[in-house]
Design an enzyme around this catalytic site. Sequence first.
Site, mmCIF file in Angstrom:
data_model
loop_
_atom_site.group_PDB
_atom_site.id
_atom_site.type_symbol
_atom_site.label_atom_id
_atom_site.label_comp_id
_atom_site.label_asym_id
_atom_site.label_seq_id
_atom_site.Cartn_x
_atom_site.Cartn_y
_atom_site.Cartn_z
ATOM 1 N N ARG A 40 23.261 78.160 32.491
ATOM 2 C CA ARG A 40 22.461 76.957 32.778
ATOM 3 C C ARG A 40 22.132 76.175 31.510
ATOM 4 N NH1 ARG A 40 18.657 79.331 37.650
ATOM 5 N NH2 ARG A 40 20.178 78.835 39.253
ATOM 6 N N LYS A 226 21.647 84.567 58.137
ATOM 7 C CA LYS A 226 20.701 84.096 59.140
ATOM 8 C C LYS A 226 21.013 82.736 59.738
ATOM 9 C CE LYS A 226 16.164 85.910 57.977
ATOM 10 N NZ LYS A 226 15.105 85.418 57.069
ATOM 11 N N GLY A 378 24.117 79.648 45.609
ATOM 12 C CA GLY A 378 23.688 80.924 46.163
ATOM 13 C C GLY A 378 24.840 81.897 46.311
ATOM 14 N N GLY A 401 19.091 76.304 47.188
ATOM 15 C CA GLY A 401 18.186 75.635 48.134
ATOM 16 C C GLY A 401 18.439 74.141 48.200
HETATM 17 P P1 AMP Z 1 22.684 83.841 53.105
HETATM 18 O O1 AMP Z 1 21.690 84.054 52.029
HETATM 19 O O2 AMP Z 1 22.096 83.467 54.424
HETATM 20 O O3 AMP Z 1 23.833 82.946 52.687
HETATM 21 O O4 AMP Z 1 23.300 85.254 53.390
HETATM 22 C C1 AMP Z 1 24.043 85.967 52.448
HETATM 23 C C2 AMP Z 1 24.044 87.407 52.841
HETATM 24 O O5 AMP Z 1 24.581 87.547 54.136
HETATM 25 C C3 AMP Z 1 24.881 88.277 51.944
HETATM 26 O O6 AMP Z 1 24.036 89.150 51.257
HETATM 27 C C4 AMP Z 1 25.788 89.023 52.905
HETATM 28 O O7 AMP Z 1 25.905 90.388 52.623
HETATM 29 C C5 AMP Z 1 25.089 88.844 54.233
HETATM 30 N N1 AMP Z 1 26.009 88.995 55.359
HETATM 31 C C6 AMP Z 1 27.159 88.344 55.571
HETATM 32 N N2 AMP Z 1 27.760 88.805 56.679
HETATM 33 C C7 AMP Z 1 26.984 89.760 57.186
HETATM 34 C C8 AMP Z 1 27.087 90.608 58.323
HETATM 35 N N3 AMP Z 1 28.131 90.553 59.142
HETATM 36 N N4 AMP Z 1 26.090 91.497 58.547
HETATM 37 C C9 AMP Z 1 25.036 91.554 57.697
HETATM 38 N N5 AMP Z 1 24.887 90.781 56.611
HETATM 39 C C10 AMP Z 1 25.849 89.890 56.350
#
Ligand code: AMP
Length: 421
Positions: A40, A226, A378, A401
């Site tokens: 950064r 999520k 992210g 974010g």
């Molecule tokens: P996000 O912060 O919402 O982009 O989510 C990222 C996280 O989602 C990562 O740590 C992944 O390990 C998790 N992830 C992706 N696919 C799956 C899955 N099928 N089951 C559980 N966690 C998942």
Amino acid sequence: MNYSKKTVYDADVKGKKVLVRCDFNVPQDKKTGEITSDKRIVAAIPTLKYLLEQGAAVIACSHLGKPAATFSSYVKKQVEKGKNAEDITEEEWKKSLKKLTLAPVAKRLSELLGTEVIFAADTVGEDAKAKASALKPGEIMLLENLRFDARETKNGEDFAKALADMADVYVSDAFGTVHRAHASTAGVAAFLPAYAGLLVEKEISIMGKALDDPKRPFVAVLGGAKVSDKINVINNLLEKADTVIIGGGMAYTFKKAQGYTIGKSLLEEDKLDYAKEMLAKAEAKGVNFLLPDDNFCASEFSADAEPVLVEGDIPDDLMGMDIGPKTVEKFAAAVKGAGTIVWNGPMGVFEFDRFANGTKAMAQALADSGAVTIVGGGDSAAAVEKLGFADRITHISTGGGASLEFLEGKELPGVACLLDK
Ligand code: AMP
């Protein structure tokens, strides 16, 4: 939102004092405090060098971590962590602040610029004011961690004004914080002419164009854990994209909404109706909405779990961990020939090698696509970098974010406050 903003190239900065909001929120070794990645700081160099070469006197500023700006907020945080309020001392609080000083950043910045970086011991206090007032064209100083003052995150007008009083011009170059209305990211622009730095300019021009006037077909790839985090992103992209691809943990709520069984896979029960609504919206708008058909599943959430390939319904004792080969093929085909691709969120639990293939394949498909490819910050940015595809992607956003809120179509306070072109 207007993404066409005046940049440092439009500003007359010769002989002026320029306050530059940087993102020096660098990772540090917990024990030694050593900066573990200076990415950064390196990224801020082009804007800072340009301003110095133009004969500006540069006052750089940033936050670092999440310090408790007051003793009472420190006590509150510690009590939440289970500590006894009576045992917490002011010394302990002050020690916690010392760990988040920007002094090591000043040192590294100085090495990278090859010039002295004057460090102020405070943000808008006597030391900062005196050093800012004595600062000459071609010289650079760095203020202490902005979040040491509680008024920074509260967007206190007096704090914004005190920052502005030290300078003649304001430059925003911290994309990672433009979604926050803080004193240094938005409030200060009420008192100074405000311009985009080169980093922010790149982010808003590439992502702004992708959303407002994309080269088509426009494909959005969403993944991650999520649905609830990405509700507004999906909703907004269904208005703009030709194809929306959903993978990762969030896909299973959609599969369930379609009537499939999903075993022990991630499910957000309270988002089932929303998922149905989005499926209907995609159909009504003629958006190609793609979900996984086959998945690598596991009996437990573990790096050593044996991957089991399952097509269609997932049995009760298994959970979906990654997209399967047929799905990879389907998703890759949809990406091929795209004009613009935006990707946010991994296709599976990519942190576990056995379940990283889907994410890897998507990264490869993006790299091979020939499209304008944009990866949101992210986890997906980390995945692309970890898997070695970073240099084959058009743009990897520096703000997690912020890039999500961008894709949601929200107005970003740190961008809206800049002068329009
Ligand atoms: P996000 O912060 O919402 O982009 O989510 C990222 C996280 O989602 C990562 O740590 C992944 O390990 C998790 N992830 C992706 N696919 C799956 C899955 N099928 N089951 C559980 N966690 C998942």
